[in-house]
Structures are given as structure tokens and as C-alpha cells.
Design a protein around this motif. Sequence first.
Motif, mmCIF file in Angstrom:
data_model
loop_
_atom_site.group_PDB
_atom_site.id
_atom_site.type_symbol
_atom_site.label_atom_id
_atom_site.label_comp_id
_atom_site.label_asym_id
_atom_site.label_seq_id
_atom_site.Cartn_x
_atom_site.Cartn_y
_atom_site.Cartn_z
ATOM 1 N N VAL A 44 1.257 87.653 77.924
ATOM 2 C CA VAL A 44 2.704 87.786 78.078
ATOM 3 C C VAL A 44 3.167 86.948 79.264
ATOM 4 C CG1 VAL A 44 4.628 89.365 78.459
ATOM 5 C CG2 VAL A 44 2.654 90.094 77.101
ATOM 6 N N LEU A 45 4.101 86.046 79.010
ATOM 7 C CA LEU A 45 4.663 85.203 80.065
ATOM 8 C C LEU A 45 5.945 85.824 80.615
ATOM 9 C CD1 LEU A 45 4.194 81.761 78.323
ATOM 10 C CD2 LEU A 45 3.237 82.329 80.558
ATOM 11 N N PRO A 46 6.181 85.716 81.929
ATOM 12 C CA PRO A 46 7.458 86.192 82.473
ATOM 13 C C PRO A 46 8.593 85.262 82.073
ATOM 14 C CG PRO A 46 6.204 85.077 84.172
ATOM 15 C CD PRO A 46 5.310 85.143 82.965
ATOM 16 N N MET A 47 9.813 85.728 82.219
ATOM 17 C CA MET A 47 10.977 84.906 81.904
ATOM 18 C C MET A 47 10.928 83.591 82.673
ATOM 19 S SD MET A 47 15.053 85.621 82.580
ATOM 20 C CE MET A 47 15.226 86.987 81.457
ATOM 21 N N GLY A 48 11.017 82.474 81.934
ATOM 22 C CA GLY A 48 11.056 81.157 82.559
ATOM 23 C C GLY A 48 9.735 80.436 82.583
ATOM 24 N N ALA A 49 8.611 81.156 82.465
ATOM 25 C CA ALA A 49 7.300 80.512 82.491
ATOM 26 C C ALA A 49 6.976 79.940 81.115
ATOM 27 C CB ALA A 49 6.231 81.502 82.924
ATOM 28 N N PHE A 50 6.272 78.822 81.105
ATOM 29 C CA PHE A 50 5.922 78.154 79.857
ATOM 30 C C PHE A 50 4.412 78.163 79.667
ATOM 31 C CE2 PHE A 50 9.992 76.384 81.020
ATOM 32 C CZ PHE A 50 10.669 76.307 79.808
ATOM 33 N N GLY A 51 3.974 78.283 78.420
ATOM 34 C CA GLY A 51 2.561 78.158 78.108
ATOM 35 C C GLY A 51 2.144 76.692 78.126
ATOM 36 N N GLY A 52 0.913 76.424 78.538
ATOM 37 C CA GLY A 52 0.413 75.055 78.582
ATOM 38 C C GLY A 52 -0.605 74.815 77.489
ATOM 39 N N GLY A 53 -1.221 73.644 77.508
ATOM 40 C CA GLY A 53 -2.245 73.322 76.536
ATOM 41 C C GLY A 53 -3.618 73.672 77.049
#
Length: 856
Positions: A645-654
Motif C-alpha cells: 500500500v502506497l501513501p497518497m502521492g507516492a508512486f510505484g517504481g520498476g
Amino acid sequence: MNIINKVTLRHLKENKRRTLVTIVGVIISVAMIMAVSTLAVSFQDLLIRQQIANQGEWHVLFKDTNGKQAQSIKGNEAIKTLAVSKSEGYARLPDSKERPYLHVQRFDENGLKQFPVTALKGRLPAAENELILSQRALDSGGFTANVGDTVTLELGTRMRDGKVQTQSDTLVIGGDGPAETLEEITPKIYTIVGIMEHPSWEGYFAPGYTALGYVELSSLTDEEVFDSIAVFKNVNRSMLDRSLAIAKENDIKKVEHNRDLLRYYGVSGNEHVTTTLYSLAGIIMLVILVGAVSLIYNAFAISVSERSRHLGMLASVGATKRQKRNSVFFEGAVIGLISIPLGILAGLAGIGTTFLFLNSFIEGALNITQKLHLVVTPMSLAAAVLISILTIFVSTYLPARRASKIAAIDAIRQSHDIKLTGKKIKTSKLVRNIFGMEAEIGLKNLKRNRKRYRATLFSLIISIVLFLSVSFFTQNLERSADMSEANLSYDIQIYGNNKGGLEEIIPLTNVEGVTESSLLQTMYLNTRVELEKLPPLLRENAEGDSSLTEDGYLYGIELYGLERNNFISYAEEVGADTGDFLDTANVPAIVIDSTSFQDYESRKIIESKTILAKEGEKLDVYYVSDDDGTEQMLSKIEIKKMTNVLPMGAFGGGLGNLQIIVPDYVFQTLINSGTEKLVQNYAYMNSSDPMKTQDVLNEAKPSNVYIYNVHEQRQRSQQMILFMSVFTYGFIALISLISIANILNTISTSIALRKREFAMLRSVGMTPKGFNKMINYESFFYGSNALLYGLPISLVIMYLIHLSLNNTFEYQFQLPIKSILFVVLALFLIVGAAMLYSIGKIKKGNIIDGLKQENV
């Protein structure tokens, strides 16, 4: 007109219902072909007009020309119009919120026409000492002037590292490299004659607000340097070579082609848009043709069967094979002469009405200002007519060949259609035992006339395949569009660089309308991960990779510092103990252990684990020194919790990247003289009225803070999907019309040809109940057999569509259960309704008249 054609016309008049259904089917087919070809041309026209509205109408830019060269270009026979543009320089704007300069650019009369310039107040410049200002220069640039004022501008040339900088060169002030300067400053006096809209052709990152002046080509000397902007008479592939030849003839070193505009004409090096547009139109037309050929072929095949005795009698009195064949072609020509003009008009009316509907929201869907116009070119019209003629010809060819081979005796005896051998019409005893004698009679009838049965079955199968294929394509198109959009949980993003800090952003999160906000600081770092802790996808390719050393595999880290209250809420959401994050010495952190990313080699979106670590383990974190480019140890980070689960604003990477979340007070302990330049500050917020909130933020924000309205982009994406759905579901509706017309025409005509058979059954005592039972079984038999063949074929086509889309979007194949259930239900309803309607008309007829009927 010869006797054969007269007989054909008479036959068409006597069978008004079948003729009318065939004409309607052809009209629908032609209308769809015309609509698709017109849509492709009209959409291309829209893209061209929109590009001209945004960037101006020009094809080739000859840079750094003089007066003599410009006059030579203007006199070339290939040039339609020539405009000139000259940059006068840049004036500093000390009070500007965004851009530090005012850029004065002069156009001649053609330039002011070819480039979109809209005066809000006053007029366009007409003399060399006149200027029209951008409204944005007044609103955000801090420039103060009214129409009629006289201003003095200190104009200079932007220089960086010894090179002249233009509007297309990125603004550089300060930083690690050499800063740009304003040199050769000269004062110039101008009269403000107007205020214009912000030019759409001004670059988003342009360093200066635009102010337009006027220049005459005749006043420019051979010593002055300016740009010559050409519009060619004929926009085709040869113009690219022609423009280079003109440049060579006049010793012009720099030539730029307006590839953004030329690609919409299909003449630039990058033709993907045009190719895609016409490929899509071609695919849709192919699907239409399959349905149209099926409809028209069955109509003519049944017509030949119905007229077989007439053709046989004509053969007995001397009609040749050619005459019999030509009679079918003549029937097709008559149908075409009636249907093609009506179909073209219907197609234009339909697509024109669609455009009127779409134009009401097209600006929001595609972010464009132009409207869709109904554009009919000779090529699109000719294509629709030729494709329609070809469709009718293909549909009539096989029935015509069959008609030419009908022998007189066989036709009169009807022995070529009816198969009465016991082996051919043998049925299982189970049919009688389960469904009764009536069902057995119905099945024997289907077996005794296989050609008519196969024509009807083929019609049903084609209808199933067409509907399921198109509906599956539409559903997956929408699914792909959804996947292509980032799943962002906020409405507005605010960004401030490391110089600004959070102190300038925090007040912005409290403006009117904000319902939720999150403050983030980010820093990009590195770590080394042991080979055994790499996820399988990364481990497969790690051997031989330069990122793999004795210390482990090099990972990039996106470290997020989340504001204290936001972090507490986030930690509780993912099930972490907030008490574990009080000890800043151990740098406690939450690590994102899974990601979804696009693999650019396979062009697929893939899900994977990020790292095979366990809670309680520690990671050595490094940063790269600006002084010598070496890795410097920063700290050890302890994994307290792993989550997806990512917080608001954080992006997943590769793969090869980790997202690590810490509280802001932990983040501050990692900032030192080496890492402070790596810090970036963000705020993410949701709002009850995102558009209004953006306006408030734009007024309140300082110049080094940037705002991005995600909500607006999300709305446009949703409108774009709706825009596409209008066409795709409209296409499904028209395909359904063809399919229904196909089924009704085939079954009703087939039933009509069995009048004698039904009259005979009634004459020997078959009751209305038994009659209905026989027809119900035949309907079931038609429907079940159509599904038996149609569903597997449809599944194969749907899977091929899935594989095609999987080139970009990787997700599991899912059966469109709702569409399949709809097709099953609709198929039996349509078949049953067609059968009952046709039988109802036959039941009303007299038995004696039915026995007298000569056709089968």
C-alpha cells in the motif's frame, strides 16, 4: 432490356418483402462503409485544423535567412505563401511570478494571419513601433501597460556559454553549469496597440512572455537575419525533398519541417497517427464487409434457390449459362443502384448527427478547441462506392455461378436441392423419443435441403461472431484505457524545489475547499541488495549486469518523508505499530514490497515483488557525492513493516527500485550537506471543488511552486473513454442491425419457400400445436448449432484480440460472460420470432394454394 432481365425485375417486384429486406441490409452496409470512411477523413481534418489553431499554419521553416534568400523562396513556384519572423530580443521582468523575460517577436502580415493571434483589446500591430502584449504578461509577468501607452523596453540577447539562446532553449539561471546572461542591451520605444490571448504556440517552458510587433519583408536588408516560414501549395511527400532543394539553392543551412502538422497529412517521417487512423478504419470496414457479404450472399443464394425452376424453364427454351448467370448479376445491379445512393446519404446523415452530438463535449474529451466537420472527399466517396460495388459483386458471384449450372430437368424436378435418400435424412430415434414426431419431421426437413440450412446457419454464426468480437474489443479498449491511467488518489499536486522547502507549501494546503492533504519530502538514494534477495524477474537478468558487484545488486531508493500526522494514519492503515518509529537512531521505515510497472522491451505492464527481504532486516543506504561522484554511506535503514500500500502521492517504481516511507522527523535526520540538494517537496490534496481550488492556489502560490491538477486530467480521460464508446457502441448497434436483418431475411425467406411442404403437412392432419412444436424445435436446432460453431470461433477471435492488446497491457483473459449470455438469449428470441412471424403468415394461407406453389 432482354427477356431474362425483365423476368428478374418481375421476380423482384413479386417478392417485395425479401427485396425490401435485402435493400435495407445493403443500405445499412453502405451507410456504415460511408460513415467509417467519412469519419477517418473528418477526424484527420480535425487534427489538421487543431494543429494549425495551436501552432500556426506552416510547413517549412528556413532559419537564419536574409532578404535576398527570403525573396527567392517567396518566388518559388512550389510556395503558396511566405511569412517572416524576427526576434527583437528579451526585456527583464523583475516582478514576474513565472518567467523572467518579455520576448518581443515581429511578424509580417502573413505571419500574423498564419499564426493564431486573438486580440482581446485593441488591434494587431501594423507598424514597426507597435506592439500587442500577451494578457499573461500582464497577469503573471508583472508588466504594467494599457492600450495606447508608450513603453521603453531594454531589449537584449540571451547568452549562455557563448551561444545565443532562443525561445526554444531552456531557461538556465544559476545551477551547476554556466548561467545565462542578457547582453547587447538596447532601449527601444513601442506603442501598445492591443492585448492578446496567451499564444497557444508559445512553448510551455518558454523563458519569456510573448509580445508581437510588425515587420515588412521589403524593409529587411541582406545583413539582417530572420526566419522565413513557408506554406507549400501541395502537401505531399515530394515537398520534403523540394524544401531541401530550395534550401540548397539559396545556401540556407538550417531547415525545420513542421512534422506535428505534416504527419496529419501523412507526409512526414513519423506517420503513426495517420497509419493508425486508416488501419482502424480498414479493420472496421473489414468487419462491416463480412457482415454485409453474409447478408447479401444469403439473400441472393436463397433467391437463386427460389428462382431455380424459372431458370430451369428458361434453360429449356434456350437460355444460355451466361444469360442465367447475368440474371443474378443484374439483380445485384438493381439492388445496388437503389441501395448505394440511399446508403451513402444515410451514412452521411448518421455520421453528421453523431458529430453534432459529439461536438458538445469534444473540447473536454480531447482538449481541443475545434469542432468536428463533416468532410466528404472524392476519395472517400469513391472508396465507399467501390467497396459497396465490390461487396455486392462478391455476394452475387457464387449464387450466379450456381444459377448458370442449373440444368433444365433438374430445376423443373427440383432434384438438385432436395435430398430424399434414406441415408441423407436419417435421424436418431432419440429425437422422436425426446421431442416427438414433429421434431423428427423438422430435423428431416433440414437434412433434405442442406444448402438452405447451411445458408441460414452461416448467417447465424456470422452474426454471433461479429457481435461478440466487436463487443469484446470495445470492453478491452476501455479496460486498456483504464490501465493506462495512473491510479492516483488525489486531485491536486503541489511541487516545490529544495530551495523552497515545506514552509512555502504548508499554507497552501489550508485553502478553501481542501478536504484532505498529505505533505511529502522525497530523496533519491542507493542501496546494495544480495543476489538471493532479488525477485525472480530481476534475478534472471542480474548475471552479467553492470549493476551487480561483489557488494550486491545496485538498487535505487525513493525515500519519502511523510508528515507526522499523515504518517500515523498511513502506519495504522498498513498495520504497522507507530511506536516502532519513535527511535530515530535506527531509522525505522516501511518498505513497499510489490510493484506494477511497464516493461519497455516487451511493452507490457507487469506485477512483481520488489525485494525478498524480511521485517527486521537493515539496508545500507548511500548517496552520490557531487564533489567526486563516489558513493557515500548515509545510514542504515531498518525495515519495520513491508506492505503493498502506497501513501497518497507516492508512486510505484520498476524492478531494481524501492519505495521507502519514513516519518518526517526521521527524514530530517538524513539531510546533511551532501543530501540537501536531493530533497524535493510535495503536497497532495483532495478538494470538494478542484477547479476552484486550483484558481485559489494559482493566486496564492510563490513563483518557485508548481501546481498540477490531476482531477482535470482524470476528467478528460473519462470523457475520452466516453468519446470512444460513442463510436464503438454505435458500431455495435449497427453491426447488430446487420445481424438481425441477416437472420430475419434468411429465416423468413427460407420459411416462405416451404409453403408447399407446410400445406402438405396440414393437409394430412398436423395440428396447430404440432406445427408450433415442429417450428420450436427447428428454432432450437438452428440456435444451438449456431452457438456450437459460433461461440468457439468467437472465442478464438477474442483471444487473438486479447493477445494483440497484450503487446501493451498484460492482464488475464476474461470471458465476456454478460455478452455471451446476451447473445444466447437474443439469438433464440430473434430466431424464434422470425420463425413464428413467417409461420403465422403461412398459416393464414389456403392449403390448396399452398399445394399449388411451384417453388420449394
